[in-house]
Write an enzyme that holds these catalytic residues in place. Structure first.
Site, PDB file in Angstrom:
ATOM      1  N   LYS A 121      70.314  51.164  18.810  1.00  0.00           N
ATOM      2  CA  LYS A 121      71.065  51.448  18.591  1.00  0.00           C
ATOM      3  C   LYS A 121      72.077  50.660  17.588  1.00  0.00           C
ATOM      4  O   LYS A 121      72.248  50.655  17.135  1.00  0.00           O
ATOM      5  CB  LYS A 121      71.847  51.519  20.050  1.00  0.00           C
ATOM      6  CG  LYS A 121      73.385  51.645  20.037  1.00  0.00           C
ATOM      7  CD  LYS A 121      74.105  50.941  20.093  1.00  0.00           C
ATOM      8  CE  LYS A 121      75.818  51.307  19.367  1.00  0.00           C
ATOM      9  NZ  LYS A 121      76.095  50.214  19.976  1.00  0.00           N
ATOM     10  N   ASP A 139      74.846  55.779  21.666  1.00  0.00           N
ATOM     11  CA  ASP A 139      75.134  54.403  23.064  1.00  0.00           C
ATOM     12  C   ASP A 139      76.023  55.645  24.201  1.00  0.00           C
ATOM     13  O   ASP A 139      75.894  56.335  23.878  1.00  0.00           O
ATOM     14  CB  ASP A 139      76.541  54.178  22.336  1.00  0.00           C
ATOM     15  CG  ASP A 139      77.077  54.808  21.913  1.00  0.00           C
ATOM     16  OD1 ASP A 139      77.708  55.798  22.554  1.00  0.00           O
ATOM     17  OD2 ASP A 139      77.828  54.675  20.561  1.00  0.00           O
TER      18      ASP A 139
END
Length: 212
Positions: A121, A139
């Site tokens: 991420k 996320d």
DNA sequence: ATCCCGAGGG
DNA sequence: CCCTCTGGAT
């Protein structure tokens, strides 16, 4: 499951709501952005922006942060949460940047993921924003929105969510889509009490119609 | 699957 | 009080 065409339509409507979505982490260089994104794990960008002025005034570069005392770094980022691990990780990351990459942030996701505290991420966010590498960082907001809109299965892992989004959204829109979905999730399709009433996406949202 | 971990909102 | 916040490492 929401089709690719419907997914793009949903994205279009989100972009009307948040026309110039972009990252909200304060920084003055790719290095500072990388550190800020590492610190943002399980923390709000507001809390990160509150701590980074102190951190970056003392340690603005990889070279300076690489030599920083652990205790001092911890004290400067303590209000963020998860601060012990994050302090160790950003110092080690700075040291690795100095030793392996001439103090600069590597430009590929594969290299970035090797840095401590940097997962997929974080790497996707930095690669996209700092270097223009197409990526969709998944996320908590992106995952929640994708699942509520039934863009992917409820049981999908973050990797699977990313794969589905990349498949359904044209590549040239990946970076912007990431920021747009984040803001849609952060300010509108919020975790606890989503603003379903009057939502422009209500007609294509199973979850939303259930809430109204 | 669990731990890390403070601040802010409801 | 409980939940959530641009997750990552073990």
């Amino acid at each position: 499951m929401l089709s690719g065409k419907k997914t793009v339509e949903a994205l279009d409507r989100m972009e009307v709501m948040f026309p110039d979505a972009k990252g909200e982490l304060d920084h003055e260089s790719p290095f500072q952005y990388l550190i800020a994104v590492i610190l943002s794990a399980q923390a709000t960008d507001v809390s990160v922006n509150k701590a980074t002025p102190s951190l970056f005034s003392a340690y603005p570069t990889a070279e300076t942060l690489a030599r920083a005392p652990l205790e001092d770094v911890m004290s400067r980022i303590k209000t963020i949460g998860l601060y012990k691990n994050k302090a160790k990780n950003i110092i080690k990351t700075a040291q690795l940047l100095v030793n392996e990459y001439e103090g600069k942030v590597p430009e590929t996701i594969e290299e970035m993921v090797k840095l401590p505290g940097v997962g997929k991420k974080t790497a996707n966010v930095v690669a996209g924003d700092a270097f223009g590498v197409p990526a969709i960082a998944v996320d908590t907001h992106v995952e929640r929105v994708a699942k509520r809109l039934r863009i992917c299965k409820q049981s999908a892992s973050v990797v699977e969510v990313e794969e589905v989004l990349m498949k359904k959204i044209p590549k040239e829109r990946w970076i912007q889509a990431h920021h747009t979905i984040i803001l849609f999730g952060r300010y509108h399709c919020v975790a606890r009490k989503p603003k379903c009433e009057g939502c422009p996406l209500l007609d294509m949202c199973v979850e939303g119609q259930r809430n109204v």
